[in-house]
Design a protein around this motif. Structure first.
Motif, PDB file in Angstrom:
ATOM      1  N   ASP A 420       1.074  -0.894  -0.455  1.00 44.98           N
ATOM      2  CA  ASP A 420      -0.469   0.053  -0.007  1.00 44.98           C
ATOM      3  C   ASP A 420       0.926   1.481   0.141  1.00 44.98           C
ATOM      4  O   ASP A 420       1.394   1.588   1.070  1.00 44.98           O
ATOM      5  CB  ASP A 420      -0.787   0.055   1.194  1.00 44.98           C
ATOM      6  N   LYS A 421       0.842   1.895  -1.285  1.00 44.72           N
ATOM      7  CA  LYS A 421       2.018   2.596  -1.366  1.00 44.72           C
ATOM      8  C   LYS A 421       1.816   4.211  -0.687  1.00 44.72           C
ATOM      9  O   LYS A 421       2.023   5.044   0.122  1.00 44.72           O
ATOM     10  CB  LYS A 421       2.041   3.410  -2.376  1.00 44.72           C
ATOM     11  N   GLU A 422      -0.090   4.357  -0.325  1.00 45.24           N
ATOM     12  CA  GLU A 422      -0.658   5.538   0.905  1.00 45.24           C
ATOM     13  C   GLU A 422      -0.720   5.331   2.294  1.00 45.24           C
ATOM     14  O   GLU A 422       0.097   6.211   3.068  1.00 45.24           O
ATOM     15  CB  GLU A 422      -2.142   5.204   0.311  1.00 45.24           C
ATOM     16  N   ALA A 423      -0.336   4.243   2.013  1.00 45.65           N
ATOM     17  CA  ALA A 423      -0.090   3.698   4.448  1.00 45.65           C
ATOM     18  C   ALA A 423       1.400   4.511   4.769  1.00 45.65           C
ATOM     19  O   ALA A 423       1.378   5.292   5.649  1.00 45.65           O
ATOM     20  CB  ALA A 423       0.580   2.062   4.039  1.00 45.65           C
ATOM     21  N   ALA A 424       2.308   4.347   4.185  1.00 40.31           N
ATOM     22  CA  ALA A 424       4.010   5.860   4.000  1.00 40.31           C
ATOM     23  C   ALA A 424       3.004   6.559   4.675  1.00 40.31           C
ATOM     24  O   ALA A 424       3.681   7.862   5.520  1.00 40.31           O
ATOM     25  CB  ALA A 424       4.802   5.417   3.583  1.00 40.31           C
ATOM     26  N   GLU A 425       2.672   7.386   3.681  1.00 40.72           N
ATOM     27  CA  GLU A 425       2.278   8.378   3.523  1.00 40.72           C
ATOM     28  C   GLU A 425       1.879   9.042   4.691  1.00 40.72           C
ATOM     29  O   GLU A 425       1.943  10.187   5.751  1.00 40.72           O
ATOM     30  CB  GLU A 425       1.491   9.412   1.975  1.00 40.72           C
ATOM     31  N   ARG A 426      -0.219   7.899   5.374  1.00 36.40           N
ATOM     32  CA  ARG A 426      -0.716   8.636   6.088  1.00 36.40           C
ATOM     33  C   ARG A 426      -0.605   8.129   7.764  1.00 36.40           C
ATOM     34  O   ARG A 426       0.106   8.274   8.152  1.00 36.40           O
ATOM     35  CB  ARG A 426      -1.886   6.956   5.925  1.00 36.40           C
ATOM     36  N   ILE A 427       1.434   6.855   7.170  1.00 41.64           N
ATOM     37  CA  ILE A 427       1.195   6.761   8.673  1.00 41.64           C
ATOM     38  C   ILE A 427       2.740   8.040   9.017  1.00 41.64           C
ATOM     39  O   ILE A 427       2.827   8.397  10.450  1.00 41.64           O
ATOM     40  CB  ILE A 427       2.869   5.476   8.941  1.00 41.64           C
ATOM     41  N   GLY A 428       3.428   9.105   8.167  1.00 40.23           N
ATOM     42  CA  GLY A 428       4.305   9.363   7.783  1.00 40.23           C
ATOM     43  C   GLY A 428       3.740  10.809   8.767  1.00 40.23           C
ATOM     44  O   GLY A 428       3.616  11.250   9.527  1.00 40.23           O
ATOM     45  N   MET A 429       2.908  11.562   8.518  1.00 42.83           N
ATOM     46  CA  MET A 429       1.501  12.616   8.914  1.00 42.83           C
ATOM     47  C   MET A 429       0.992  12.089   9.943  1.00 42.83           C
ATOM     48  O   MET A 429       1.295  13.315  10.809  1.00 42.83           O
ATOM     49  CB  MET A 429      -0.001  12.721   7.580  1.00 42.83           C
TER      50      MET A 429
END
Length: 544
Positions: A420-429
């Motif tokens: 899930d490429k978007e998971a990294a962005e969600r976790i980072g935020m």
């Protein structure tokens, strides 16, 4: 004598059971699910199109549905019974696409409304020979499971009236039960379920085919009133074919079913003409007798209705069992997700205790703080390391889920979790938000201190985050924090920060877990329908 009990309590119980069946959802592709979905469709068709309307109006005309295979001559037979062409017949297959119901003009009101077959739009074009005055086509709006709003063609049923039919009898010409068009086959099955009398038509060349026999066995299973017509039989083999067909019926336990034979005649060729009245006279007489004789009518209607009611005792538990299997599979899929994230949450906490975040660049920054590394740089590095740890945990959980789901046939209705490429962005935020909260917490604590000069809030925040995430490796961070703001303030700050860390980890992992569960939860596979089906059947049986 077969009699119908039409007490209001029975109707209420039947309507409640119908609603329970309608609420059943079987979205997971389990073995047996296609059959269970078909059972649900058949139950709704029989309840909506036959049982409920028949019990509400036992005095309504007898409905005989003529069904059979492609080319069996159903339309020609119906036209010949009526005495004029009311249903299109011809060599083009499938001929019958729109079902045609024919009744006496005085009985038109029984079928013009939505009493039976409520999913079909009514189209009525009275014939000029009828006693009723000419009128334009009229349409009744049913519940329509297809139509303009759904982007599909509206399903229709044409209603014809003919004075040649006796009052109290309606004949319905259904599409081919083995039609190449799926919609025709489905509609044919629905129409047969709406019948008081099942009229199954076959031919001398196809009387042993599997499809007609499936319907014959179904009629026997439902204890429906059934008659068969052996159509288009050449004179030369009429006796032999009739004998063989009768033997097959007897072998199948249907030897007592009324059987009519129609010889092959010149009018049968091409399906365009009417058969002589003598060819269909025995069949017409049987239908007319059962429509007009009170005892015969009561027996025909009662047998089919009570047979359908009795069949519910077998089919409802089967449907309930399928619902239970769906819920059990959903629980297994859900448990796989929850177990994977529970394990990873435990592993993340263990790694935090061992200082896994304080590694790599974060460890280098910590060793260089405060001489070669600023507080902001240390916070950035620690946040990135924590985000990486959480991303690895989510990826590991997804891999575990995917492995478990691949062993489950039910997962075919869902997207198996993968990268899930978007998971990294969600976790980072999420980590950045958590960092901001800790920085604000440090500022508030420093602002409340009675120390001059006041400690640097950014430095306090950096030491706090290092102490919370670094485990044993960051023990000096806690000591330096106590030196800067005092032991009590440091302890208070670490307690608050520790709660925030725990809450943050739970929030991130719970959020990713819920995202994996959302498609499954959207299917709304719950245990309640099983109990509701059994309870509704129990109430119905009590009222019987």
């Amino acid at each position: 004598m077969v009699t119908l009990d039409v007490r209001p309590q029975l109707l209420d119980a039947l309507s409640a059971l119908r609603d329970r069946v309608a609420s059943v959802r079987l979205p997971l592709p389990l073995p047996g699910a296609p059959r269970a979905r078909q059972t649900r469709t058949e139950l709704l068709a029989q309840l909506d199109d036959y049982l409920v309307p028949r019990l509400k109006a036992p005095e309504a005309p007898l409905l005989a549905v003529v069904g059979g295979s492609t080319g069996a001559g159903k339309s020609t037979l119906v036209n010949s019974l009526v005495g004029r062409q009311v249903s299109e017949a011809g060599v083009l297959r499938p001929t019958t696409r729109t079902p045609v119901l024919v009744c006496h003009p005085d009985d038109h009101h029984w079928f013009a409304g939505m009493r039976v077959l409520p999913d079909l739009m009514r189209v009525w074009v009275p014939h000029e020979d009828d006693d009723t005055p000419p009128r334009t086509a009229s349409r009744g709006r049913g519940r329509g499971r297809s139509g303009a709003q759904g982007g599909h063609e509206t399903r229709e049923m044409r209603i014809e009236t003919a004075s040649t039919l006796p009052r109290g009898l309606a004949i319905l010409d259904a599409p081919d039960i083995d039609s190449l068009v799926v919609e025709n086959r489905t509609l044919a099955a629905e129409l047969i379920c709406a019948a008081d009398v099942w009229v199954m038509v076959t031919t001398a060349s196809r009387y042993a085919d599997a499809v007609p026999w499936h319907l014959l066995r179904t009629a026997k299973q439902y204890k429906a009133t059934l008659i068969t017509v052996l159509d288009r039989v050449p004179h030369q083999v009429l006796a032999e074919v009739s004998r063989q067909y009768g033997a097959l019926l007897t072998k199948a336990g249907l030897g007592d079913v009324p059987r009519f034979t129609v010889p092959e005649l010149p009018e049968s060729a091409g399906g365009g003409g009417l058969l002589p009245a003598s060819a269909v006279a025995p069949l017409f007489a049987w239908l007319a007798h059962h429509a007009q004789d009170p005892a015969a009518r009561q027996y025909a209607v009662g047998r089919t209705a009570l047979g359908a009611l009795d069949s519910l005792r077998r089919r409802m538990p089967e449907l309930a069992s399928a619902v239970a299997a769906q819920h059990a599979a959903a629980v297994r899929l859900t448990s796989a997700v929850e177990d994977a994230y529970r394990r990873e949450g435990k592993r993340v906490r263990g790694r935090l205790d061992h200082g896994a975040v304080l590694a790599g660049d974060a460890l280098t920054r910590w060793r260089g703080y405060p001489l070669d590394t600023s507080a902001d740089e240390l916070l950035d590095s620690l946040a990135e390391s924590l985000a990486a740890l959480l991303q690895c945990a989510v990826a590991a959980a997804d891999e575990r889920i995917a492995e478990a789901w691949r062993r489950e046939p039910a997962s075919g209705a869902l997207v198996v979790p993968g990268p899930d490429k978007e998971a990294a962005e969600r976790i980072g935020m999420a980590v950045r938000r958590w960092r901001c909260v800790l920085e604000e917490l440090a500022e508030e604590e420093v602002a409340g201190l009675d120390r001059q000069p006041a400690p640097d809030a950014d430095g306090v925040a950096a030491l706090l985050v290092a102490a919370l995430l670094g485990g044993k490796r960051a023990r000096p961070a806690g000591e330096k924090l106590a030196e800067r703001i005092g032991a009590q303030a440091a302890l208070r700050l670490r307690d608050k920060g520790g709660e925030l860390v725990g809450d943050h980890l739970d929030e991130v992992l719970r959020g990713e877990r819920d995202r994996r569960l959302a498609p499954l939860e959207a299917l709304a596979v719950t245990p309640e329908p099983q109990a509701e089906l059994i309870a509704a059947l129990s109430v119905l049986q009590k009222e019987r």
